[in-house]
Design an enzyme around this catalytic site. Structure first.
Site, mmCIF file in Angstrom:
data_model
loop_
_atom_site.group_PDB
_atom_site.id
_atom_site.type_symbol
_atom_site.label_atom_id
_atom_site.label_comp_id
_atom_site.label_asym_id
_atom_site.label_seq_id
_atom_site.Cartn_x
_atom_site.Cartn_y
_atom_site.Cartn_z
ATOM 1 N N GLY D 13 0.859 -1.198 0.000
ATOM 2 C CA GLY D 13 0.000 0.000 0.000
ATOM 3 C C GLY D 13 0.880 1.228 0.000
ATOM 4 O O GLY D 13 0.577 2.238 0.637
ATOM 5 N N ALA D 14 1.989 1.137 -0.731
ATOM 6 C CA ALA D 14 3.048 2.143 -0.646
ATOM 7 C C ALA D 14 2.648 3.490 -1.238
ATOM 8 O O ALA D 14 3.251 4.516 -0.912
ATOM 9 C CB ALA D 14 4.310 1.634 -1.344
ATOM 10 N N LYS D 15 1.637 3.512 -2.082
ATOM 11 C CA LYS D 15 1.263 4.786 -2.703
ATOM 12 C C LYS D 15 0.143 5.498 -1.947
ATOM 13 O O LYS D 15 -0.191 6.637 -2.253
ATOM 14 C CB LYS D 15 0.847 4.552 -4.169
ATOM 15 N N VAL D 18 -0.811 6.895 4.013
ATOM 16 C CA VAL D 18 -0.099 6.278 5.132
ATOM 17 C C VAL D 18 1.134 5.549 4.638
ATOM 18 O O VAL D 18 2.223 5.665 5.197
ATOM 19 C CB VAL D 18 -1.033 5.305 5.887
ATOM 20 N N THR D 82 -3.799 -2.413 8.843
ATOM 21 C CA THR D 82 -5.081 -2.553 8.156
ATOM 22 C C THR D 82 -6.153 -2.965 9.154
ATOM 23 O O THR D 82 -5.888 -3.756 10.060
ATOM 24 C CB THR D 82 -4.950 -3.611 7.041
ATOM 25 N N ALA D 108 -2.132 -4.279 14.844
ATOM 26 C CA ALA D 108 -2.476 -3.284 15.867
ATOM 27 C C ALA D 108 -3.481 -2.274 15.340
ATOM 28 O O ALA D 108 -3.364 -1.792 14.224
ATOM 29 C CB ALA D 108 -1.222 -2.563 16.327
ATOM 30 N N PRO D 109 -4.494 -1.948 16.170
ATOM 31 C CA PRO D 109 -5.487 -0.952 15.744
ATOM 32 C C PRO D 109 -4.958 0.477 15.911
ATOM 33 O O PRO D 109 -5.462 1.401 15.296
ATOM 34 C CB PRO D 109 -6.664 -1.210 16.682
ATOM 35 N N HIS D 138 -11.185 17.921 21.405
ATOM 36 C CA HIS D 138 -11.046 17.697 19.968
ATOM 37 C C HIS D 138 -11.553 18.895 19.170
ATOM 38 O O HIS D 138 -12.250 19.757 19.693
ATOM 39 C CB HIS D 138 -11.832 16.449 19.551
ATOM 40 N N LYS D 142 -15.920 16.759 15.179
ATOM 41 C CA LYS D 142 -16.043 15.388 15.666
ATOM 42 C C LYS D 142 -17.510 15.065 15.969
ATOM 43 O O LYS D 142 -18.219 15.859 16.571
ATOM 44 C CB LYS D 142 -15.202 15.238 16.934
#
Lengths: 252, 252, 252, 252
Positions: D13-15, D18, D82, D108-109, D138, D142
């Site tokens: 998912g390099a492009k 993230v 993911t 991990a989330p 925040h 939100k």
């Protein structure tokens, strides 16, 4: 407020400012009962005759060793805030305890739970962040800068980072007005703020890309030792031998 | 979102980063209408033909004087964030304005309302407290310590205290690790913290017996000029002549 | 510490907790001299014979009016922290002062300079920011939530925003656990935190695109009235007539 | 900047936004080397031919299981951000790993180290203080109040206190304006502040007699996952099997 199963607590140095605060705190706790109090000149035997299980000692370096010998010999646990314990004294206490395997003694220089926790958290977090600095804020009558706690905190942070192979916090400062960047304690910057109306406060600021973590401790009166002393009173019975500092009780 | 009574706003340097942000902010404001935009090479006449009432100029010192001469001559108000205004330039603008008595020009080095307000509040409060110190906190790529804003804030505080005959903040420090107490700016201590994950933050801490007042400004992106620019756009029409800095608009 | 030009100050209710703190504060100030003290049963004439110039009154609603009549008639200025002043009482004081044009009386419900300043700053800043909320933090023995000060602060903020035509703070909350967003005071959200170890703290948080401004007041003991009382003592001599609240002395 | 002993890292998912940030972070780390990048449509074999040792996967629930099967079968460790992992999926990953005992997978989330640490510290400290409340702050766009993180933090605190037999925080409030005291999450008060100019912030405030401890996390951009991902990349090779969440890596 005590019930039948309450722990029977004694206080040494009961008429001192700290001693009185502890008597009040014991009185106010439902699971503790104030069984006996002793001050200068009083006989220690009252702890035995009253069935006291744990004694709190905030007295004086001149008398604390005698107190401890008596308590240990009589099978009574002790929680000690009196100062002046060097290695020789600690060794002596361990010796006495070796002959009484079920007795526990806690000797701590600092009973403020918040101060101890914040130091531990700073130490635990130090290696995960690019940057860390310490800001301590006190009343303007304080003679030393930085505070002893801030100095110790910075050293613990530096040790934790060194152990994890983390380098110095990044700093591109090329033009500095003398002193602006604070003091350097083993590579950790420490800033000392002195402002009227403050008491004793410390902030450890850790940061990495996009986020910061701040651990702040505010202490506004000297009664902040009481919760730590009660924690010691409740736990020392199940910790035979010598415990130094309240950290082990915090179970982190 | 504009209605018929909306103020017609033009933007000079509209394709620059700042210019685009201002176009977006004007678009989003119900009481403003984006009447015309101009960038390098475009003709300024569009401001006249479009009936533009106020022009925002975030361009370059090389072209801003020409822009201002054109706008003033054509009776168009201006809000200017372009840098490079020395006394000679300000005097020239005043001269042009003397010939057009109903035109207003606002030239400001800093449009961040929060920064300007926090400086003003610190200055106003400084004489009522025994102690005052400044802590500024920035990302670690910053070259100067303390920041220009912190330096200026400290000087304003020192002036306000001197004018009121208030002495230095009390400080009993007798043992100091070099730098711990920060930099001394006209007698006001300033501390510079550099931590990854921070952007630009400043705290003025004032204290007297039993109480402290803290004025803190946090700026996390460069868009923080937009609200100050819109304030200028809305107000400059009723302020003929030259206004320097947004302070007078804040009506404190 | 007093010199010959020191202002001669008297204290009424000198043996009360507040009265004693004021005597101490006057003693500690180089430009003030404690000329006379009076408590229940003492004769007020001592203020006249001692040449007292300003008297501080922290007594009781039952006696304060008699005190004021005596002081005004004898040409002595007064700084009053005693409670219980309704419109009728204020009118009576104005009448007495009308016959003594050079005498000044200050009556204030709150002498904490930091509290008064933070309220004023919040009010002044309110119209320049999209959002504003109030967080007040107190010890858990407090009966009312929000605090009276927070309630008043929120109303002043709401009034300032209404007068400037600024709408409500934006808020996209569509799913709320009951109470999460705090109390609504005239459209301003107020949050009340109750935590052991706190005393009395308040934070006004104002924000707009990319920046926030925080005005925080921390009060940790009741002595925080002393600086405000001394300010009143020093200033009331040059403010003939009745002054209500310390705000006018702060010259903002 | 990589040397010969650098760990060879691949990005899936390099492009994506993230993915690109992770590629940049790997590039900037002296002990890591970006060995191969893959995006939608590219062949996974490049990870094998390039000798990639650890792959970071921030892709999509539809493809992540296929990616993991390939990586595990080829003996390549994985760090996965993911979403969409339910118990069935985690069980499937464990099954694949059972056949490849030396491969480690971290799922991990939340990779923000500061967020995870502050939750853990709050949980560890909760039982030592009389009072604890949570304030989350925040931006005003939100939709939910309180935030998911604050809700989870409050529940962890409540569980820790229940397990230690600590009761509710004391609260003498008898007159409350609706909502002032915040939301009640399992007995822990949570306050949600919404102010323009904020991003995502949380403060846990713990207090006992005379002292408070504050644990504050500020997150100002979404890049704050990068340090956590790199930590995972560096550690997963020595943690065979499935690790869920970054907590175990923090070694607290």
């Amino acid at each position: 407020m005590a019930d039948k199963t309450a722990l029977r607590v004694g206080v040494l140095g009961a008429k001192g400012k700290v001693g009185q605060a502890i008597c009040d705190a014991v009185d106010a706790a439902a699971d503790l009962e104030l069984a006996a109090t002793v001050d200068k000149g009083d006989d220690l035997d009252v702890f035995v005759t009253s069935g006291t299980q744990v004694v709190v000692d905030f007295t004086h370096p001149d008398v604390v060793m005698g107190n401890l010998q008596f308590l240990i010999e009589n099978g009574i646990h002790a929680v000690v805030g009196t100062t002046g314990f060097d290695d020789a004294r600690l060794e002596q206490v361990r010796e006495w305890l070796a002959a009484k395997l079920d007795v526990g003694v806690l000797i701590a220089p600092n009973f403020a739970i918040g101060a101890v926790l914040s130091m531990r958290f700073a130490q635990a977090a130090a290696r995960f962040f690019d940057s860390v600095e310490v800001i301590e804020l006190h009343h303007p009558n304080k003679a030393d800068a930085p505070s002893g706690t801030a100095y110790r905190t910075a050293r613990l942070i530096a040790e934790a980072r060194a152990a994890a192979g983390v380098g110095r916090s990044p700093d591109a400062t090329s033009t500095e007005l003398d002193g602006a960047r604070g003091a350097d304690v083993d590579g950790v910057r420490v800033h000392s703020v002195r402002v009227a109306g403050l008491v004793a406060h410390q902030e450890v600021l850790l940061g990495t890309q996009g986020e910061t973590l701040t651990i702040r401790h505010d202490s506004i009166d000297r009664s902040s030792f009481a919760p730590g002393v009660l924690l010691g009173v409740r736990e020392i019975g199940s910790r035979p031998g010598l415990t130094v500092g309240i950290d082990p009780l915090l179970d982190l």
